[in-house]
Motif scaffolding. Structure first.
Motif, short mmCIF file in Angstrom:
data_model
loop_
_atom_site.label_atom_id
_atom_site.label_comp_id
_atom_site.label_asym_id
_atom_site.label_seq_id
_atom_site.Cartn_x
_atom_site.Cartn_y
_atom_site.Cartn_z
N ASP A 130 -15.67 25.61 42.45
CA ASP A 130 -16.43 25.22 41.26
C ASP A 130 -17.20 23.97 41.67
N PRO A 131 -18.45 24.11 42.11
CA PRO A 131 -19.15 23.01 42.78
C PRO A 131 -19.57 21.88 41.85
N LEU A 132 -19.57 20.68 42.40
CA LEU A 132 -20.05 19.49 41.69
C LEU A 132 -21.51 19.21 42.01
N VAL A 133 -22.07 19.97 42.95
CA VAL A 133 -23.51 19.94 43.21
C VAL A 133 -24.06 21.32 42.87
N SER A 134 -25.36 21.49 42.98
CA SER A 134 -25.93 22.80 42.66
C SER A 134 -25.38 23.85 43.62
N THR A 142 -22.63 24.34 53.30
CA THR A 142 -21.66 25.22 53.97
C THR A 142 -22.30 25.86 55.19
N GLY A 143 -23.52 26.33 55.04
CA GLY A 143 -24.23 26.93 56.16
C GLY A 143 -24.43 25.96 57.31
N GLN A 144 -24.77 24.72 56.98
CA GLN A 144 -24.93 23.71 58.03
C GLN A 144 -23.63 23.47 58.78
N LEU A 145 -22.53 23.37 58.05
CA LEU A 145 -21.23 23.14 58.68
C LEU A 145 -20.83 24.31 59.57
N LEU A 146 -21.06 25.54 59.09
CA LEU A 146 -20.70 26.71 59.87
C LEU A 146 -21.49 26.79 61.17
N ALA A 147 -22.74 26.37 61.12
CA ALA A 147 -23.61 26.46 62.30
C ALA A 147 -23.40 25.30 63.27
N SER A 148 -22.77 24.24 62.81
CA SER A 148 -22.69 23.01 63.61
C SER A 148 -21.65 23.05 64.71
N GLY A 149 -20.63 23.93 64.56
CA GLY A 149 -19.49 23.90 65.47
C GLY A 149 -18.38 22.99 64.99
N ALA A 150 -18.49 22.47 63.77
CA ALA A 150 -17.42 21.64 63.19
C ALA A 150 -16.15 22.46 63.07
N ASP A 151 -14.99 21.82 63.31
CA ASP A 151 -13.74 22.55 63.13
C ASP A 151 -13.38 22.60 61.64
N THR A 157 -12.82 18.51 55.00
CA THR A 157 -12.89 17.11 54.60
C THR A 157 -14.14 16.85 53.79
N VAL A 158 -15.22 17.52 54.14
CA VAL A 158 -16.47 17.39 53.38
C VAL A 158 -16.43 18.25 52.12
N ARG A 159 -16.04 19.52 52.27
CA ARG A 159 -16.16 20.45 51.14
C ARG A 159 -15.31 20.07 49.95
N LYS A 160 -14.12 19.51 50.19
CA LYS A 160 -13.24 19.21 49.06
C LYS A 160 -13.82 18.12 48.15
N ARG A 161 -14.71 17.31 48.68
CA ARG A 161 -15.31 16.25 47.86
C ARG A 161 -16.50 16.71 47.05
N LEU A 162 -16.95 17.92 47.29
CA LEU A 162 -18.09 18.47 46.56
C LEU A 162 -17.64 19.47 45.50
N TYR A 217 -22.56 15.50 62.37
CA TYR A 217 -23.28 16.77 62.43
C TYR A 217 -24.65 16.70 61.76
N ARG A 218 -25.05 15.50 61.40
CA ARG A 218 -26.39 15.26 60.85
C ARG A 218 -26.68 16.19 59.67
N LEU A 219 -25.72 16.23 58.75
CA LEU A 219 -25.87 17.08 57.58
C LEU A 219 -27.00 16.58 56.69
N VAL A 220 -27.80 17.51 56.21
CA VAL A 220 -28.85 17.17 55.25
C VAL A 220 -28.22 17.21 53.86
N LEU A 221 -28.13 16.05 53.21
CA LEU A 221 -27.45 15.91 51.92
C LEU A 221 -28.36 15.26 50.90
N SER A 222 -28.24 15.70 49.66
CA SER A 222 -28.93 15.01 48.57
C SER A 222 -28.22 13.70 48.29
N GLY A 223 -28.86 12.84 47.54
CA GLY A 223 -28.22 11.59 47.14
C GLY A 223 -26.96 11.86 46.33
N GLU A 224 -27.00 12.91 45.51
CA GLU A 224 -25.84 13.27 44.69
C GLU A 224 -24.66 13.67 45.57
N ALA A 225 -24.93 14.50 46.57
CA ALA A 225 -23.86 14.94 47.46
C ALA A 225 -23.31 13.78 48.26
#
Length: 412
Positions: A130-134, A142-151, A157-162, A217-225
């Motif tokens: 149930d996302p807190l961002v759009s 999610t797509g950025q993280l999957l493509a980055s090679g992040a474990d 750690t990122v997703r739970k805060r969104l 991983y140089r994630l592109v994030l909005s100010g809200e995120a």
């Protein structure tokens, strides 16, 4: 493919998957439990339907109602009084949100004497959301993280805060009711707060760590995120009890037992494999080369979860990449088969569970003008393996306890 060894590999796979089905584990977790007040069930993850069915069989009408959220193709029939949702994985979609909101509505208004039975398995990070961002931004991140090679730990750690339900927040929504969380682990070391991003577990990660992952991983994030990454998650929950019911260790042990029955001497190298899929495939091939002249049949096993760094636009998954990478290393060798399998039956965004190769795979691909190196660079292992009967197809298995890769060596 040496047909005898291919048949042996399929037998190992069948026995290993049978041994890690969640039915018995869920029933063991519930058999001696006493439930009071109203009891409702929420289940999320790739094994959610199987776990929910087992709980229903064990507790019967004691469960008043339930909500199940699982991956497309994983609902195998209705369960009395339960609403079942199929949703997107590995990227959440509108059905992920609908199913999760149904679970939130189910626990709303429960009292201090009531109980929530929460059944959790891998894949829940995408399926239970149930996302807190759009929705669009969450899918993009999610797509950025999957493509980055992040474990998986970095990703969660990122997703739970969104999210309004991850990182212990679903347990808060259940308050004042008590929560029994029964968990099928798909993360190395079984960290409860990271499995499916820990909806009912206090979060051990910090805002600083989340921001570090975003920078790494140089994630592109909005100010809200970015602002949400700086908001701390629950660090204490007094209404939750958790029990882990299965993990990759059991998968490795079951596969090793099957190898032994077939006359191989099994060696479990690790149940915490965590590296690039291509590197793992190369490593297993190196082991096969070192032991090709063994005087006894050997089986080397590695359990865990590798990662794929996307450099192309092809189709495949980590297990398929591992197998195809291994094919290059065992080219020309006789009496060697290497396979890698995702225990949930789906490897990446494909219908294959993994891949299987032998010493002839590379030659057969080359004869068709297919370069293993170029295919891997384009992340197109599915295409290549399909051309040489190298795909493992199991369909949804009902469980999810990471992956297992096996090198079978017949020896002299």
């Amino acid at each position: 493919m040496e047909q005898t060894m291919r048949a042996e590999a399929e037998r190992i796979i069948t026995q290993a998957l049978w041994a890690v089905q969640p039915d018995g584990a869920v029933e063991r977790a519930l058999r001696h439990r006493t439930f009071t007040g109203r009891v409702v069930l929420a289940a999320a993850g790739k094994a959610a339907w199987q776990m929910a069915r087992a709980a229903r069989r064990c507790l019967g009408d004691r469960i008043e109602a339930g909500v199940v959220v699982t991956k497309y193709g994983h609902v195998q029939g209705p369960i009395a009084n339960f609403r079942c949702f199929e949703a997107g994985h590995p990227v959440p979609d509108e059905n992920s949100f609908r199913g999760t909101r149904a679970a939130v509505e189910l626990v709303r208004g429960l009292g201090a004497g009531d109980q929530v039975l929460f059944l959790l398995s891998g894949g829940g990070s995408a399926l239970f959301e149930d996302p807190l961002v759009s929705a669009e931004e969450l899918q993009g991140i999610t797509g950025q993280l999957l493509a980055s090679g992040a474990d998986i730990v970095e990703m969660n750690t990122v997703r739970k805060r969104l999210s309004a339900v991850k990182g212990g927040r679903f347990a808060q929504l259940c308050t004042p009711a008590k929560v029994l969380s029964v968990v099928l682990s798909d993360i190395l070391g079984d960290p409860l707060d990271m499995i499916a991003s820990g909806p009912t577990c206090p979060d051990s990660s910090t805002c600083a760590q989340a921001l570090t992952v975003a920078e790494k991983y140089r994630l592109v994030l909005s100010g809200e995120a970015r602002a949400l990454l700086a908001q701390e998650t629950p660090k204490r929950l007094d209404n939750v009890e958790a029990e882990i019911t299965g993990s990759v260790r059991e998968l490795c042990a079951a596969a090793a037992s099957a190898c032994r029955e077939l006359g191989y001497r099994p060696v479990v190298l690790t149940d915490r494999l965590c590296c690039q899929a291509r590197e793992a495939g190369s490593f297993l091939a190196s082991i096969a080369r070192s032991h090709r002249d063994s005087r006894e049949p050997l089986a080397f096993l590695a359990g865990g979860e590798t990662v794929v760094r996307l450099t192309g636009r092809g189709r495949g998954g980590r297990n398929q990449e591992l197998a195809l990478s291994a094919a290059a290393g065992i080219a020309g060798m006789e009496g060697v088969v290497i396979f890698s399998l995702g225990s949930d039956g789906t490897d990446g965004p494909t219908d294959a569970a993994g891949g299987i190769v032998d010493g002839e795979t590379a030659r057969r691909l080359e004869a068709q003008g297919i370069s293993i190196h170029r295919v891997l660079e384009d992340n197109d292992a599915y295409y290549a393996l399909a051309r040489v009967d190298g795909l493992l197809m199991t369909g949804p298995t009902g469980t999810n306890v990471n992956d297992v890769a096996v090198a079978l060596i017949r020896g002299r």
